[in-house]
Design a protein around this motif. Sequence first.
Motif, PDB file in Angstrom:
ATOM      1  N   ASP A  59      77.753  54.750  53.396  1.00 12.73           N
ATOM      2  CA  ASP A  59      78.317  53.870  52.136  1.00 12.73           C
ATOM      3  C   ASP A  59      79.881  53.624  52.643  1.00 12.73           C
ATOM      4  O   ASP A  59      80.563  53.475  51.672  1.00 12.73           O
ATOM      5  CB  ASP A  59      78.451  54.871  51.085  1.00 12.73           C
ATOM      6  CG  ASP A  59      79.114  56.113  51.037  1.00 12.73           C
ATOM      7  OD1 ASP A  59      79.299  56.545  52.133  1.00 12.73           O
ATOM      8  OD2 ASP A  59      79.190  56.850  50.163  1.00 12.73           O
ATOM      9  N   GLY A  60      80.069  53.484  54.058  1.00 17.11           N
ATOM     10  CA  GLY A  60      81.499  53.303  54.434  1.00 17.11           C
ATOM     11  C   GLY A  60      82.201  51.979  54.251  1.00 17.11           C
ATOM     12  O   GLY A  60      83.285  52.037  54.120  1.00 17.11           O
ATOM     13  N   ARG A  61      81.482  51.089  53.886  1.00 15.57           N
ATOM     14  CA  ARG A  61      81.921  49.578  53.975  1.00 15.57           C
ATOM     15  C   ARG A  61      81.838  49.033  52.543  1.00 15.57           C
ATOM     16  O   ARG A  61      82.624  47.921  52.188  1.00 15.57           O
ATOM     17  CB  ARG A  61      81.389  48.744  55.071  1.00 15.57           C
ATOM     18  CG  ARG A  61      81.429  49.353  56.477  1.00 15.57           C
ATOM     19  CD  ARG A  61      83.133  49.347  56.760  1.00 15.57           C
ATOM     20  NE  ARG A  61      83.898  47.945  56.773  1.00 15.57           N
ATOM     21  CZ  ARG A  61      83.771  47.143  57.845  1.00 15.57           C
ATOM     22  NH1 ARG A  61      82.914  47.398  58.816  1.00 15.57           N
ATOM     23  NH2 ARG A  61      84.373  46.168  57.790  1.00 15.57           N
ATOM     24  N   SER A  62      80.895  49.522  51.652  1.00 13.62           N
ATOM     25  CA  SER A  62      80.882  48.765  50.312  1.00 13.62           C
ATOM     26  C   SER A  62      79.918  49.897  49.388  1.00 13.62           C
ATOM     27  O   SER A  62      79.229  50.622  49.775  1.00 13.62           O
ATOM     28  CB  SER A  62      80.014  47.696  50.375  1.00 13.62           C
ATOM     29  OG  SER A  62      79.677  47.038  49.083  1.00 13.62           O
ATOM     30  N   THR A  63      80.693  50.016  48.413  1.00 15.75           N
ATOM     31  CA  THR A  63      79.909  50.778  47.145  1.00 15.75           C
ATOM     32  C   THR A  63      80.014  49.923  45.683  1.00 15.75           C
ATOM     33  O   THR A  63      80.976  49.194  45.538  1.00 15.75           O
ATOM     34  CB  THR A  63      80.858  51.936  46.857  1.00 15.75           C
ATOM     35  OG1 THR A  63      82.291  51.587  46.364  1.00 15.75           O
ATOM     36  CG2 THR A  63      80.964  53.241  48.123  1.00 15.75           C
ATOM     37  N   HIS A  64      78.592  50.142  45.345  1.00 17.60           N
ATOM     38  CA  HIS A  64      78.389  49.079  44.365  1.00 17.60           C
ATOM     39  C   HIS A  64      77.434  49.592  43.467  1.00 17.60           C
ATOM     40  O   HIS A  64      77.076  50.854  43.719  1.00 17.60           O
ATOM     41  CB  HIS A  64      77.818  47.537  45.042  1.00 17.60           C
ATOM     42  CG  HIS A  64      77.812  46.598  44.233  1.00 17.60           C
ATOM     43  ND1 HIS A  64      79.031  45.944  43.836  1.00 17.60           N
ATOM     44  CD2 HIS A  64      76.668  45.647  43.710  1.00 17.60           C
ATOM     45  CE1 HIS A  64      78.649  44.624  43.111  1.00 17.60           C
ATOM     46  NE2 HIS A  64      77.129  44.443  43.282  1.00 17.60           N
ATOM     47  N   ASN A  65      77.144  48.887  42.350  1.00 18.65           N
ATOM     48  CA  ASN A  65      75.947  49.327  41.331  1.00 18.65           C
ATOM     49  C   ASN A  65      76.307  50.673  40.656  1.00 18.65           C
ATOM     50  O   ASN A  65      75.365  51.552  40.659  1.00 18.65           O
ATOM     51  CB  ASN A  65      74.493  49.520  41.979  1.00 18.65           C
ATOM     52  CG  ASN A  65      73.903  48.163  42.680  1.00 18.65           C
ATOM     53  OD1 ASN A  65      73.111  48.155  43.540  1.00 18.65           O
ATOM     54  ND2 ASN A  65      74.336  47.258  41.950  1.00 18.65           N
TER      55      ASN A  65
END
Length: 345
Positions: free
Chosen positions: A92-98
């Motif tokens: 999850d190092g470049r984007s966290t979402h939802n």
Amino acid sequence: MTIQTKSLYDRLKPAPKNGGFRMEGYWVWCGSVIKGEDGRFHMFASRWPKHLPMHPGWLVHSEVVRAVSDTPEGPYAFEEIVLPARGAEYWDGRSTHNPHITKHGDTYVLYYMGSTNPLADVLPGEEFGLTDPRCIVARANKRIGIATSTSVFGPWERRDAPILPTRPGHFDSFLTSNPAPCIHEDGSVMLIYKARQYEGNVHGNMMIGAARADHYDGPYHVASEDPVFPPAKFHLEDPFIWHTGERYELIAKDMDGHICGELHAGIQAHSMDGLTWHVSNNPKAYSRKIRWDDGTETVMGSFERPFILFQDGKPTHLFAATADGAGGFTKATHTWNMVVPIATE
């Protein structure tokens, strides 16, 4: 919780025009709200900078943030980044979402989608779209995970592996995302999620799966070998579920409008076991046409990622990611998370 006899759609009240959460210079999406130990309301949301296109910019530069308000309606004020970028070596190092915030006992459990890629950042002024290698790799790396904390203020413990990886040869072979958890009193979980499968070298259509765990920390096991909404009949996204004490209830975005009668509005369904779902007699859960508290109406360009706030076991507010414009991500100039109060019966 009890089963409501009126549909959710029939109980939606006018929305406060100045409510919800927005940030200057950012696309804002995915609002999920919980009452914190301080008695205030905390929204966990996604944001990414506006030098990127709204879609698919979130795939490479989204981060989960927290905003706060004294009331469920807001407006919410930004407080901190909760799940920042932490390096390409992490799943999850470049984007966290939802984000989807919930709580069990003394522990806040934050479900979310994470992604990574080994490629360069998208810089201001640089073209970026669905065919960009960074987008293709980031989409294929979408997975569901959790972070936990004993305080709504953190610190948050992130896991080094997703809780729901993909499965080669199955309907979720390409990605898992859009987590919709229901944590029961004993700590066990029913998790509804969005999936896609590989079809050759590319991904297929969206499908909805179900997984179970004896504890929110896992392990999670896919509960049905097939999507729980047959894709030949249902084209859904953005599920949200809860348990009434008697059965599960679900709302989700109707991608084609064939079920609820309106494109990209919401459907409502119910299930005894979380695996076999039946569309409600009054299937429409929400509409893109919003009544505001000043008496005006607007058809929103988007109204997605629904989340219901429950207080004392009753649904009190519907949150949704929304956009202006004529419809569709490419026509939006502003996005924010809005809130619609729900009337009691």
